[in-house]
Design a protein around this motif. Sequence first.
Motif, PDB file in Angstrom:
ATOM      1  N   CYS A  17       0.839  -1.212   0.000  1.00 12.29           N
ATOM      2  CA  CYS A  17       0.000   0.000   0.000  1.00 12.29           C
ATOM      3  C   CYS A  17       0.871   1.258   0.000  1.00 12.29           C
ATOM      4  CB  CYS A  17      -0.940  -0.009   1.205  1.00 12.29           C
ATOM      5  SG  CYS A  17      -2.181  -1.332   1.159  1.00 12.29           S
ATOM      6  N   PHE A  18       1.976   1.206   0.744  1.00  8.29           N
ATOM      7  CA  PHE A  18       2.901   2.340   0.774  1.00  8.29           C
ATOM      8  C   PHE A  18       3.431   2.621  -0.631  1.00  8.29           C
ATOM      9  CE2 PHE A  18       7.200   4.000   0.954  1.00  8.29           C
ATOM     10  CZ  PHE A  18       7.066   5.091   1.798  1.00  8.29           C
ATOM     11  N   ALA A  19       3.879   1.577  -1.325  1.00  7.57           N
ATOM     12  CA  ALA A  19       4.425   1.749  -2.680  1.00  7.57           C
ATOM     13  C   ALA A  19       3.355   2.257  -3.629  1.00  7.57           C
ATOM     14  CB  ALA A  19       5.003   0.426  -3.178  1.00  7.57           C
ATOM     15  N   LEU A  20       2.150   1.719  -3.511  1.00  4.36           N
ATOM     16  CA  LEU A  20       1.060   2.120  -4.405  1.00  4.36           C
ATOM     17  C   LEU A  20       0.743   3.612  -4.255  1.00  4.36           C
ATOM     18  CD1 LEU A  20      -2.225   0.088  -4.873  1.00  4.36           C
ATOM     19  CD2 LEU A  20      -2.232   2.554  -4.843  1.00  4.36           C
ATOM     20  N   PHE A  21       0.543   4.057  -3.041  1.00  8.06           N
ATOM     21  CA  PHE A  21       0.170   5.455  -2.827  1.00  8.06           C
ATOM     22  C   PHE A  21       1.328   6.406  -3.126  1.00  8.06           C
ATOM     23  CE2 PHE A  21      -3.182   3.432  -0.239  1.00  8.06           C
ATOM     24  CZ  PHE A  21      -4.283   4.052  -0.813  1.00  8.06           C
ATOM     25  N   ASN A  22       2.563   5.944  -2.928  1.00 11.85           N
ATOM     26  CA  ASN A  22       3.699   6.808  -3.229  1.00 11.85           C
ATOM     27  C   ASN A  22       3.881   6.999  -4.728  1.00 11.85           C
ATOM     28  OD1 ASN A  22       5.918   7.791  -1.061  1.00 11.85           O
ATOM     29  ND2 ASN A  22       4.593   6.199  -0.221  1.00 11.85           N
ATOM     30  N   LEU A  23       3.702   5.926  -5.496  1.00 10.03           N
ATOM     31  CA  LEU A  23       3.821   6.079  -6.949  1.00 10.03           C
ATOM     32  C   LEU A  23       2.747   7.027  -7.472  1.00 10.03           C
ATOM     33  CD1 LEU A  23       4.667   2.446  -8.139  1.00 10.03           C
ATOM     34  CD2 LEU A  23       6.108   4.476  -8.309  1.00 10.03           C
ATOM     35  N   GLY A  24       1.518   6.865  -6.977  1.00  8.32           N
ATOM     36  CA  GLY A  24       0.460   7.776  -7.390  1.00  8.32           C
ATOM     37  C   GLY A  24       0.698   9.188  -6.896  1.00  8.32           C
ATOM     38  N   GLY A  25       1.241   9.314  -5.693  1.00  6.02           N
ATOM     39  CA  GLY A  25       1.473  10.639  -5.114  1.00  6.02           C
ATOM     40  C   GLY A  25       2.584  11.408  -5.790  1.00  6.02           C
ATOM     41  N   LEU A  26       3.458  10.697  -6.513  1.00  3.12           N
ATOM     42  CA  LEU A  26       4.541  11.392  -7.216  1.00  3.12           C
ATOM     43  C   LEU A  26       4.030  12.152  -8.430  1.00  3.12           C
ATOM     44  CD1 LEU A  26       7.444   8.769  -7.066  1.00  3.12           C
ATOM     45  CD2 LEU A  26       7.447  11.065  -6.078  1.00  3.12           C
ATOM     46  N   ALA A  27       2.838  11.813  -8.918  1.00  5.46           N
ATOM     47  CA  ALA A  27       2.313  12.453 -10.133  1.00  5.46           C
ATOM     48  C   ALA A  27       2.186  13.976  -9.982  1.00  5.46           C
ATOM     49  CB  ALA A  27       0.972  11.823 -10.521  1.00  5.46           C
ATOM     50  N   PRO A  28       1.508  14.492  -8.951  1.00  8.23           N
ATOM     51  CA  PRO A  28       1.423  15.960  -8.851  1.00  8.23           C
ATOM     52  C   PRO A  28       2.780  16.611  -8.621  1.00  8.23           C
ATOM     53  CG  PRO A  28       0.490  14.908  -6.892  1.00  8.23           C
ATOM     54  CD  PRO A  28       0.713  13.842  -7.898  1.00  8.23           C
ATOM     55  N   ASP A  29       3.679  15.926  -7.915  1.00  2.00           N
ATOM     56  CA  ASP A  29       5.007  16.483  -7.681  1.00  2.00           C
ATOM     57  C   ASP A  29       5.781  16.587  -8.992  1.00  2.00           C
ATOM     58  OD1 ASP A  29       6.975  17.453  -5.823  1.00  2.00           O
ATOM     59  OD2 ASP A  29       8.081  15.600  -6.176  1.00  2.00           O
ATOM     60  N   ILE A  30       5.708  15.535  -9.810  1.00  2.90           N
ATOM     61  CA  ILE A  30       6.373  15.555 -11.114  1.00  2.90           C
ATOM     62  C   ILE A  30       5.771  16.638 -12.003  1.00  2.90           C
ATOM     63  CG2 ILE A  30       6.710  14.247 -13.246  1.00  2.90           C
ATOM     64  CD1 ILE A  30       8.534  13.380 -11.027  1.00  2.90           C
ATOM     65  N   PHE A  31       4.446  16.763 -11.959  1.00  2.00           N
ATOM     66  CA  PHE A  31       3.786  17.777 -12.790  1.00  2.00           C
ATOM     67  C   PHE A  31       4.292  19.177 -12.443  1.00  2.00           C
ATOM     68  CE2 PHE A  31       0.317  20.870 -13.249  1.00  2.00           C
ATOM     69  CZ  PHE A  31       0.130  20.798 -14.616  1.00  2.00           C
ATOM     70  N   LEU A  32       4.365  19.478 -11.150  1.00  2.00           N
ATOM     71  CA  LEU A  32       4.838  20.801 -10.737  1.00  2.00           C
ATOM     72  C   LEU A  32       6.312  21.001 -11.089  1.00  2.00           C
ATOM     73  CD1 LEU A  32       3.142  21.187  -7.226  1.00  2.00           C
ATOM     74  CD2 LEU A  32       2.539  22.364  -9.344  1.00  2.00           C
ATOM     75  N   ALA A  33       7.132  19.973 -10.832  1.00  2.00           N
ATOM     76  CA  ALA A  33       8.577  20.108 -11.070  1.00  2.00           C
ATOM     77  C   ALA A  33       8.883  20.325 -12.549  1.00  2.00           C
ATOM     78  CB  ALA A  33       9.302  18.871 -10.546  1.00  2.00           C
ATOM     79  N   HIS A  34       8.235  19.560 -13.413  1.00  4.17           N
ATOM     80  CA  HIS A  34       8.530  19.672 -14.846  1.00  4.17           C
ATOM     81  C   HIS A  34       7.760  20.805 -15.514  1.00  4.17           C
ATOM     82  CE1 HIS A  34      10.126  15.248 -15.184  1.00  4.17           C
ATOM     83  NE2 HIS A  34      10.855  16.029 -14.389  1.00  4.17           N
TER      84      HIS A  34
END
Length: 272
Positions: A17-34
């Motif tokens: 569950c930790f891995a699942l939510f972290n992979l999904g949670g990286l999406a908004p961070d990647i969007f802002l960074a790029h």
Amino acid sequence: MQPVVKWYRSPRMWVECFALFNLGGLAPDIFLAHSTNFFRHRTEYIPLVFSVLSPLVLIPAVVCLARGNLRWWRRLGFAVGWAAILIGITGLVWHLESQFFQRWTLASLVYAAPFAAPLAYTGIGLLLVMNRMVDAEALEWPQWVIFLALGGFLGNFVFSVTDHAQNGFYHVTEWIPVASSALAVGFMLVPLVMRINRSYLRFCLGLMLLQALVGLVGFGLHLHADVTGVGPTLFDRVVYGAPVFAPMLFPDLVLLAVIGIWGLYRRLPEGS
């Protein structure tokens, strides 16, 4: 077919569950960074698309684990895990090539794209692969979880130094995450290199609460800086200002560390 797993009693399930939510949670961070360079290179969409799609693969994997269907749980998890490792390592090289490989200076390393950021994918990928290759009942399993959490805190230390070095540690409070992450690295290293008891792990749990507090306070400070900062719109201030999600890495890693501590605690003799 394995018996049904009670997820709330299974550290292995919590890791999934930790891995699942972290992979999904990286999406908004990647969007802002790029968004800072408007996704100038098409390859910058790769981690964003991967973060959106990978949870869709991992959700059925988690269901398979809960139902005891370990064959498909392993296949789906290995596919996502190895892909995450590859994306993380490739991203690290590309981030370094943005400036560091051209100038080979400490300044270029600080002001280049955050070189260690893509390793978040590698860490999650290694977690998924480890969860499938190491026996969850063996002593090595919680030690691997703690080791990966330790790697995350080490990354937090690097981020805290390089990100805050860009403004010369203008605020004294910017040293707090540096000291905090260094403290976490030191204490989380001990269970991997020497014999400890339950008392030590209880102390580590208290230390993890401190890490979570540092992250939450940092999130508030970064958000306040963006809201009250200079910029035409709030979106511009969030994209180009203080990285609002970065401090949340602290409470996030605390969750992983607690899973590892929980697993190791169960394997130590009572009363120790």
